[in-house]
Design a protein around this motif. Structure first.
Motif, PDB file in Angstrom:
ATOM      1  N   VAL A 186      60.727  22.305 -41.368  1.00  0.00           N
ATOM      2  CA  VAL A 186      60.269  21.487 -40.284  1.00  0.00           C
ATOM      3  C   VAL A 186      58.973  20.328 -40.568  1.00  0.00           C
ATOM      4  O   VAL A 186      58.314  20.630 -41.787  1.00  0.00           O
ATOM      5  N   ASP A 187      58.885  19.288 -39.751  1.00  0.00           N
ATOM      6  CA  ASP A 187      57.812  18.400 -40.317  1.00  0.00           C
ATOM      7  C   ASP A 187      56.544  18.822 -39.442  1.00  0.00           C
ATOM      8  O   ASP A 187      55.327  18.477 -39.760  1.00  0.00           O
ATOM      9  N   ALA A 188      57.087  19.291 -38.055  1.00  0.00           N
ATOM     10  CA  ALA A 188      55.821  19.278 -37.342  1.00  0.00           C
ATOM     11  C   ALA A 188      55.700  20.943 -36.219  1.00  0.00           C
ATOM     12  O   ALA A 188      57.673  21.123 -35.769  1.00  0.00           O
ATOM     13  N   VAL A 189      55.852  21.667 -35.930  1.00  0.00           N
ATOM     14  CA  VAL A 189      55.075  22.363 -34.807  1.00  0.00           C
ATOM     15  C   VAL A 189      54.575  22.381 -33.890  1.00  0.00           C
ATOM     16  O   VAL A 189      53.386  22.488 -34.402  1.00  0.00           O
ATOM     17  N   ILE A 190      54.935  22.735 -32.208  1.00  0.00           N
ATOM     18  CA  ILE A 190      54.384  21.995 -31.628  1.00  0.00           C
ATOM     19  C   ILE A 190      53.699  23.092 -30.868  1.00  0.00           C
ATOM     20  O   ILE A 190      54.734  23.596 -29.996  1.00  0.00           O
ATOM     21  N   LEU A 191      52.658  24.020 -30.489  1.00  0.00           N
ATOM     22  CA  LEU A 191      52.763  25.033 -29.177  1.00  0.00           C
ATOM     23  C   LEU A 191      51.827  25.029 -27.992  1.00  0.00           C
ATOM     24  O   LEU A 191      50.412  23.943 -27.881  1.00  0.00           O
ATOM     25  N   ALA A 192      52.121  25.146 -27.103  1.00  0.00           N
ATOM     26  CA  ALA A 192      52.045  24.628 -25.765  1.00  0.00           C
ATOM     27  C   ALA A 192      51.549  26.023 -24.928  1.00  0.00           C
ATOM     28  O   ALA A 192      53.037  26.761 -24.822  1.00  0.00           O
ATOM     29  N   THR A 193      49.856  26.570 -24.402  1.00  0.00           N
ATOM     30  CA  THR A 193      50.771  27.746 -23.192  1.00  0.00           C
ATOM     31  C   THR A 193      49.606  27.115 -22.212  1.00  0.00           C
ATOM     32  O   THR A 193      48.880  25.992 -22.698  1.00  0.00           O
ATOM     33  N   GLY A 194      49.764  27.613 -21.371  1.00  0.00           N
ATOM     34  CA  GLY A 194      48.516  27.438 -20.052  1.00  0.00           C
ATOM     35  C   GLY A 194      49.328  26.700 -19.048  1.00  0.00           C
ATOM     36  O   GLY A 194      48.770  26.022 -18.304  1.00  0.00           O
ATOM     37  N   TYR A 195      50.669  26.722 -19.218  1.00  0.00           N
ATOM     38  CA  TYR A 195      51.473  25.598 -18.635  1.00  0.00           C
ATOM     39  C   TYR A 195      52.388  26.184 -17.874  1.00  0.00           C
ATOM     40  O   TYR A 195      52.689  27.373 -17.693  1.00  0.00           O
ATOM     41  N   ARG A 196      52.596  25.934 -16.083  1.00  0.00           N
ATOM     42  CA  ARG A 196      52.655  26.534 -15.072  1.00  0.00           C
ATOM     43  C   ARG A 196      53.962  25.604 -14.429  1.00  0.00           C
ATOM     44  O   ARG A 196      53.847  24.476 -14.816  1.00  0.00           O
ATOM     45  N   THR A 197      55.336  26.141 -14.543  1.00  0.00           N
ATOM     46  CA  THR A 197      56.457  24.996 -14.255  1.00  0.00           C
ATOM     47  C   THR A 197      56.291  24.785 -12.462  1.00  0.00           C
ATOM     48  O   THR A 197      55.985  25.059 -11.073  1.00  0.00           O
ATOM     49  N   GLU A 198      56.332  23.033 -12.676  1.00  0.00           N
ATOM     50  CA  GLU A 198      55.987  22.716 -11.071  1.00  0.00           C
ATOM     51  C   GLU A 198      57.260  21.899 -10.844  1.00  0.00           C
ATOM     52  O   GLU A 198      57.270  20.946 -11.516  1.00  0.00           O
ATOM     53  N   LEU A 199      58.354  22.597  -9.756  1.00  0.00           N
ATOM     54  CA  LEU A 199      59.186  22.049  -9.232  1.00  0.00           C
ATOM     55  C   LEU A 199      59.705  21.317  -8.228  1.00  0.00           C
ATOM     56  O   LEU A 199      60.922  21.452  -7.594  1.00  0.00           O
ATOM     57  N   ASP A 200      58.949  21.310  -7.397  1.00  0.00           N
ATOM     58  CA  ASP A 200      58.977  21.136  -6.078  1.00  0.00           C
ATOM     59  C   ASP A 200      59.558  19.400  -5.818  1.00  0.00           C
ATOM     60  O   ASP A 200      60.612  18.823  -5.536  1.00  0.00           O
ATOM     61  N   TYR A 201      59.398  18.979  -6.667  1.00  0.00           N
ATOM     62  CA  TYR A 201      60.498  16.994  -6.710  1.00  0.00           C
ATOM     63  C   TYR A 201      61.683  17.761  -6.190  1.00  0.00           C
ATOM     64  O   TYR A 201      62.552  16.816  -5.925  1.00  0.00           O
ATOM     65  N   LEU A 202      62.055  18.891  -6.331  1.00  0.00           N
ATOM     66  CA  LEU A 202      63.166  19.704  -6.823  1.00  0.00           C
ATOM     67  C   LEU A 202      64.550  19.919  -5.224  1.00  0.00           C
ATOM     68  O   LEU A 202      65.179  20.658  -5.359  1.00  0.00           O
ATOM     69  N   ALA A 203      63.538  20.435  -4.772  1.00  0.00           N
ATOM     70  CA  ALA A 203      63.381  21.690  -3.818  1.00  0.00           C
ATOM     71  C   ALA A 203      64.306  20.669  -2.190  1.00  0.00           C
ATOM     72  O   ALA A 203      65.381  21.300  -1.479  1.00  0.00           O
ATOM     73  N   ALA A 204      64.199  19.207  -2.805  1.00  0.00           N
ATOM     74  CA  ALA A 204      65.150  18.530  -1.491  1.00  0.00           C
ATOM     75  C   ALA A 204      67.076  18.947  -1.867  1.00  0.00           C
ATOM     76  O   ALA A 204      67.563  18.844  -1.181  1.00  0.00           O
ATOM     77  N   GLY A 205      66.860  19.122  -3.200  1.00  0.00           N
ATOM     78  CA  GLY A 205      68.289  18.861  -3.229  1.00  0.00           C
ATOM     79  C   GLY A 205      68.968  20.789  -3.828  1.00  0.00           C
ATOM     80  O   GLY A 205      68.474  21.603  -3.411  1.00  0.00           O
ATOM     81  N   ASP A 206      69.922  20.520  -4.067  1.00  0.00           N
ATOM     82  CA  ASP A 206      70.595  21.752  -4.662  1.00  0.00           C
ATOM     83  C   ASP A 206      70.176  22.451  -6.303  1.00  0.00           C
ATOM     84  O   ASP A 206      70.926  23.140  -6.792  1.00  0.00           O
ATOM     85  N   ALA A 207      69.235  21.711  -6.355  1.00  0.00           N
ATOM     86  CA  ALA A 207      68.858  22.144  -7.919  1.00  0.00           C
ATOM     87  C   ALA A 207      67.849  23.716  -8.137  1.00  0.00           C
ATOM     88  O   ALA A 207      68.301  24.461  -9.316  1.00  0.00           O
ATOM     89  N   LEU A 208      67.755  24.182  -7.438  1.00  0.00           N
ATOM     90  CA  LEU A 208      66.672  24.989  -7.310  1.00  0.00           C
ATOM     91  C   LEU A 208      67.550  26.203  -6.480  1.00  0.00           C
ATOM     92  O   LEU A 208      68.246  25.968  -5.062  1.00  0.00           O
ATOM     93  N   ASP A 209      67.487  27.656  -6.340  1.00  0.00           N
ATOM     94  CA  ASP A 209      68.047  28.629  -5.933  1.00  0.00           C
ATOM     95  C   ASP A 209      66.938  29.399  -5.355  1.00  0.00           C
ATOM     96  O   ASP A 209      66.435  28.274  -4.275  1.00  0.00           O
TER      97      ASP A 209
END
Length: 62
Positions: free
Chosen positions: A20-43
Motif C-alpha cells: 500500500v501507499d497509505a493507510v488512513i485511520l479515522a475514529t470518532g465519526y458517527r453515521t448521519e443518514l437523516d437525508y435518506l429517511a424520506a426514501g426506502d434506503a433505511l430500515d
C-alpha cells in the motif's frame, strides 16, 4: 481491519499481504443518514438496507 503493518505491506487477518501507499485511520465519526429517511434506503431502525455497501432498495445508491 488489518492485523498489522510491515513497512509498506498490510497483513490482513487472513494472512494475505498487500503493498500500500497509505493507510488512513479515522475514529470518532458517527453515521448521519437523516437525508435518506424520506426514501426506502433505511430500515425501521434507521440502518441502511444494503449488500456490500450497495442499496438493495434504491437503484444506483451506493
Amino acid at each position: 481491519m488489518f492485523d498489522h503493518l510491515d513497512a509498506d505491506i498490510v497483513i490482513w487477518c487472513d494472512g494475505e499481504r498487500e503493498k500500500v501507499d497509505a493507510v488512513i485511520l479515522a475514529t470518532g465519526y458517527r453515521t448521519e443518514l437523516d437525508y435518506l429517511a424520506a426514501g426506502d434506503a433505511l430500515d425501521s431502525q434507521g440502518r441502511p438496507v444494503h449488500r456490500g455497501g450497495v442499496s438493495t432498495t434504491v437503484s444506483g445508491l451506493g
